[in-house]
Design a protein around this motif. Structure first.
Motif, short mmCIF file in Angstrom:
data_model
loop_
_atom_site.label_atom_id
_atom_site.label_comp_id
_atom_site.label_asym_id
_atom_site.label_seq_id
_atom_site.Cartn_x
_atom_site.Cartn_y
_atom_site.Cartn_z
N LEU A 159 0.83 -1.21 0.00
CA LEU A 159 0.00 0.00 0.00
C LEU A 159 0.87 1.26 0.00
N ALA A 160 1.98 1.22 0.75
CA ALA A 160 2.89 2.37 0.77
C ALA A 160 3.54 2.55 -0.60
N LEU A 161 3.93 1.44 -1.23
CA LEU A 161 4.55 1.51 -2.55
C LEU A 161 3.62 2.13 -3.59
N LEU A 162 2.33 1.82 -3.49
CA LEU A 162 1.37 2.37 -4.44
C LEU A 162 1.35 3.89 -4.39
N LYS A 163 1.59 4.47 -3.20
CA LYS A 163 1.58 5.93 -3.07
C LYS A 163 2.77 6.57 -3.76
N THR A 164 3.83 5.79 -4.00
CA THR A 164 5.01 6.34 -4.66
C THR A 164 5.06 6.00 -6.13
N GLY A 165 4.04 5.26 -6.62
CA GLY A 165 4.01 4.90 -8.03
C GLY A 165 4.74 3.61 -8.37
N ALA A 166 5.24 2.91 -7.35
CA ALA A 166 5.96 1.65 -7.59
C ALA A 166 4.97 0.51 -7.72
N SER A 167 4.19 0.53 -8.80
CA SER A 167 3.08 -0.41 -8.94
C SER A 167 3.55 -1.84 -9.22
N SER A 168 4.67 -2.01 -9.90
CA SER A 168 5.13 -3.37 -10.22
C SER A 168 5.49 -4.13 -8.95
N GLU A 169 6.25 -3.51 -8.08
CA GLU A 169 6.62 -4.17 -6.82
C GLU A 169 5.39 -4.39 -5.94
N ALA A 170 4.50 -3.40 -5.91
CA ALA A 170 3.28 -3.53 -5.11
C ALA A 170 2.45 -4.70 -5.63
N SER A 171 2.34 -4.82 -6.95
CA SER A 171 1.55 -5.90 -7.54
C SER A 171 2.12 -7.26 -7.17
N ALA A 172 3.45 -7.38 -7.22
CA ALA A 172 4.08 -8.66 -6.88
C ALA A 172 3.82 -9.04 -5.43
N LEU A 173 3.87 -8.06 -4.55
CA LEU A 173 3.61 -8.33 -3.13
C LEU A 173 2.16 -8.76 -2.91
N ILE A 174 1.25 -8.08 -3.58
CA ILE A 174 -0.18 -8.40 -3.40
C ILE A 174 -0.50 -9.77 -3.96
N ASP A 175 0.08 -10.10 -5.11
CA ASP A 175 -0.16 -11.41 -5.72
C ASP A 175 0.35 -12.55 -4.85
#
Length: 287
Positions: A159-175
């Motif tokens: 969720l913190a990564l999403l606020k910085t635009g790091a969507s690829s890493e956030a997506s991998a964590l969520i998956d």
């Protein structure tokens, strides 16, 4: 990260989160400077001294115009030092050149900025409020490193990564979340935000989109991208304002994109009162 409290270095990439977003909560003083500028070496320490003394009543963002030329261009900086004061996303005051400390204090007072008291009981709360998105990521990474088996901490990091635009890493964590967390409301909303993030591939920087909208308030493509940027940064009302403006201007734009953007945003925003208010506004425009 700048070593002094209440002072940070502004970057083009972090401008939206660190300047615009912070300014919605408290004033942000933006100091445009350069390493070769003698007067800047006089003014800079004075501003940093006051930022420390005022203890979070305002924050000081420093823009090295040689390193961050896009930010300087967006503000049409012609000489340094130049100082602007931003509050709630708008430039409300400023001055060129160096002024003495007593005039700096008068400048702050004129804009209703007075030193904030610091008490021991609210230190923890203040520290939490002052974390920038980048600092939130750093804190979440540290928490995950300390307790790598706690999957809920990995969701916090995503969720913190999403606020910085790091969507690829956030997506991998969520998956990679286990089943019990993958259906968590926060995880569901995070996935929806990732869908919005896909729209931002190769999108211009926030300052560029703001300039486009200022030049042409009917630039609905710019409004859509700006709204998505606001949404991903956690600025839900600012996002809805852009989408509502699109709907009011042309509801049929891009096969009904304004209405779709609003409905998708309603699905991911947690503030029910805010969603209800903008649903009513959407209905008043459509019907």
């Amino acid at each position: 990260m700048h070593p002094q409290p209440h002072v940070f270095d502004v970057t083009t990439e972090g401008f939206e989160a660190e300047v615009i977003q912070q300014s919605m909560q408290r004033p942000v003083l933006i100091d445009f400077w350069a390493t070769w500028c003698g007067p800047c070496q006089t003014l800079g320490p004075l501003l940093e001294k006051l930022a420390a003394e005022y203890n979070g009543a305002f924050v000081l963002g420093k823009v090295d115009v040689d390193k961050e030329q896009q930010v300087g261009a967006a503000f049409q900086i012609r000489s340094v030092p130049t100082v602007f004061l931003m509050y709630q996303g708008q430039i409300i005051d400023g001055f060129p050149g160096v002024i003495p400390e007593n005039q700096l204090r008068e400048f702050l007072t004129r804009n209703n900025i007075t030193p904030a008291p610091q008490t021991s009981e609210d230190l923890g709360e203040v520290a939490a409020v002052e974390l920038t998105p980048a600092e939130q990521v750093a804190a979440a990474r540290a928490a995950v490193a300390a307790e790598p088996d706690k999957d809920e901490l990995k969701l916090d990091l995503a969720l913190a990564l999403l606020k910085t635009g790091a969507s690829s890493e956030a997506s991998a964590l969520i998956d990679a979340l286990p089943a019990n967390l993958s259906t968590d409301d926060r995880a569901v909303r995070a996935r929806a935000r990732l869908d919005f993030a896909a729209a931002l591939a190769d999108a211009p920087a926030p300052v560029v989109l703001d300039a486009r909208i200022a030049d042409d308030d009917k630039d609905l493509a710019a409004r859509h991208l700006r709204g998505v940027q606001h949404l991903l940064a956690g600025e839900d009302e600012a996002a809805l304002e852009q989408f509502i403006a699109m709907l009011a201007a042309d509801r049929s734009f891009a096969d009904g994109l304004p209405r779709k953007a609003l409905i998708d945003a309603f699905r991911v925003i947690e503030d029910e009162d805010l969603v209800s208010r903008y649903r009513r506004r959407m209905s008043s425009i459509l019907f």
